[in-house]
Design an enzyme around this catalytic site. Sequence first.
Site, PDB file in Angstrom:
ATOM      1  N   ASP A  69       0.872  -1.165   0.000  1.00  0.00           N
ATOM      2  CA  ASP A  69       0.000   0.000   0.000  1.00  0.00           C
ATOM      3  C   ASP A  69       0.915   1.223   0.000  1.00  0.00           C
ATOM      4  O   ASP A  69       2.125   1.099   0.219  1.00  0.00           O
ATOM      5  CB  ASP A  69      -0.885  -0.030   1.249  1.00  0.00           C
ATOM      6  CG  ASP A  69      -1.800   1.186   1.365  1.00  0.00           C
ATOM      7  OD1 ASP A  69      -2.211   1.727   0.319  1.00  0.00           O
ATOM      8  OD2 ASP A  69      -2.102   1.587   2.497  1.00  0.00           O
ATOM      9  N   ASP A  71      -0.105   5.062   1.180  1.00  0.00           N
ATOM     10  CA  ASP A  71      -0.338   5.904   2.353  1.00  0.00           C
ATOM     11  C   ASP A  71      -0.350   5.064   3.626  1.00  0.00           C
ATOM     12  O   ASP A  71      -1.119   4.117   3.754  1.00  0.00           O
ATOM     13  CB  ASP A  71      -1.655   6.653   2.225  1.00  0.00           C
ATOM     14  CG  ASP A  71      -1.615   7.705   1.128  1.00  0.00           C
ATOM     15  OD1 ASP A  71      -0.573   8.371   1.004  1.00  0.00           O
ATOM     16  OD2 ASP A  71      -2.606   7.847   0.397  1.00  0.00           O
ATOM     17  N   ASP A 259      -1.350  -0.989   6.363  1.00  0.00           N
ATOM     18  CA  ASP A 259      -1.227  -0.302   7.650  1.00  0.00           C
ATOM     19  C   ASP A 259      -2.548  -0.183   8.387  1.00  0.00           C
ATOM     20  O   ASP A 259      -2.568   0.240   9.550  1.00  0.00           O
ATOM     21  CB  ASP A 259      -0.665   1.106   7.442  1.00  0.00           C
ATOM     22  CG  ASP A 259      -1.687   2.035   6.793  1.00  0.00           C
ATOM     23  OD1 ASP A 259      -2.071   3.042   7.405  1.00  0.00           O
ATOM     24  OD2 ASP A 259      -2.105   1.741   5.650  1.00  0.00           O
TER      25      ASP A 259
END
Length: 316
Positions: A69, A71, A259
């Site tokens: 990913d 961000d 995250d």
Amino acid sequence: MASTLTHTLSFTPSTSRSYLSQTKHSFRYPTTINFPSFNINHNNHRVFSKFKVSASSSSSSSFQALIFDCDGVILESEHLHRQAYNDAFLHFNVRSPSTSSQPLNWDIQFYDQLQNQIGGGKPKMRWYFKEHGWPSSTLLQTPPTNDEEQAKLIDTLQDWKTERYKDIIKSGSVKPRPGVLRLMDEARDAGKLLAVCSAATKSSVILCLENLIGIERFQSLDCFLAGDDVKEKKPDPSIYLTASKKLGVSEKNCLVVEDSVIGLQAATKAGMSCVVTYTSSTADQDFKEAIAIYPDLSNISLKDLELLFQDVVAAK
């Protein structure tokens, strides 16, 4: 996450691990985690693995692709996105019924909740305006009353926000999270396929990657997908299923680094294994579907992930 983070731990006789909230930040960790394997690294961060990784694991592995990913994984960016949204609301004097006395401003606590529940910028704004009332602005003096006007408002706000976010990234003040570049290089040198899948706007992700991982690494990616490339945003698995097809490998042969629980759900729904590198805004989320949880990638090597993946395959 800063290395000064500390918390107090207490253990139960079972495999469950209970721990108290840390004291230097306003967020709280979950009360109980049920994982068979648990350890604390030298900085007192929590590090979990569902599988006890052993160097004696089989040398054969179906681990073929590593997918990041953007961000929250490649960079801690949510505070930058929040700043860009608020700048857009101020620029266009966006005033919702609940904040009519002043331009809309998403505070830290609210935005942490919002970004951990809804992926993508346009869906965030559309959800907010549906819940809190469509706003007035310099774009439309009265709140939009039909789908066309609502789409125009959201599209314009998102476009301006994206350009503002780009300016922040180009300032040079933003750095990649620890261990990301090294792990990318290790994967590339080992012949793994590399991909980045982000729910953000493509132009902003491209700018982030070119500035943070470098143009050479970006151009060498085997697959790059952004929110513009799929109809449904995370936690829908579309972006990861699309990546699997573009990479030409089975979903079972992919390992994702996320995250947040939204990204984790997208990966697992696609049939992929996922490790989590949490941030301050996602640290209290339920990551029980992750095969491992780390504060960052600074102490994680490709060999660690290969052994972990082998144990995942062996456990199935």
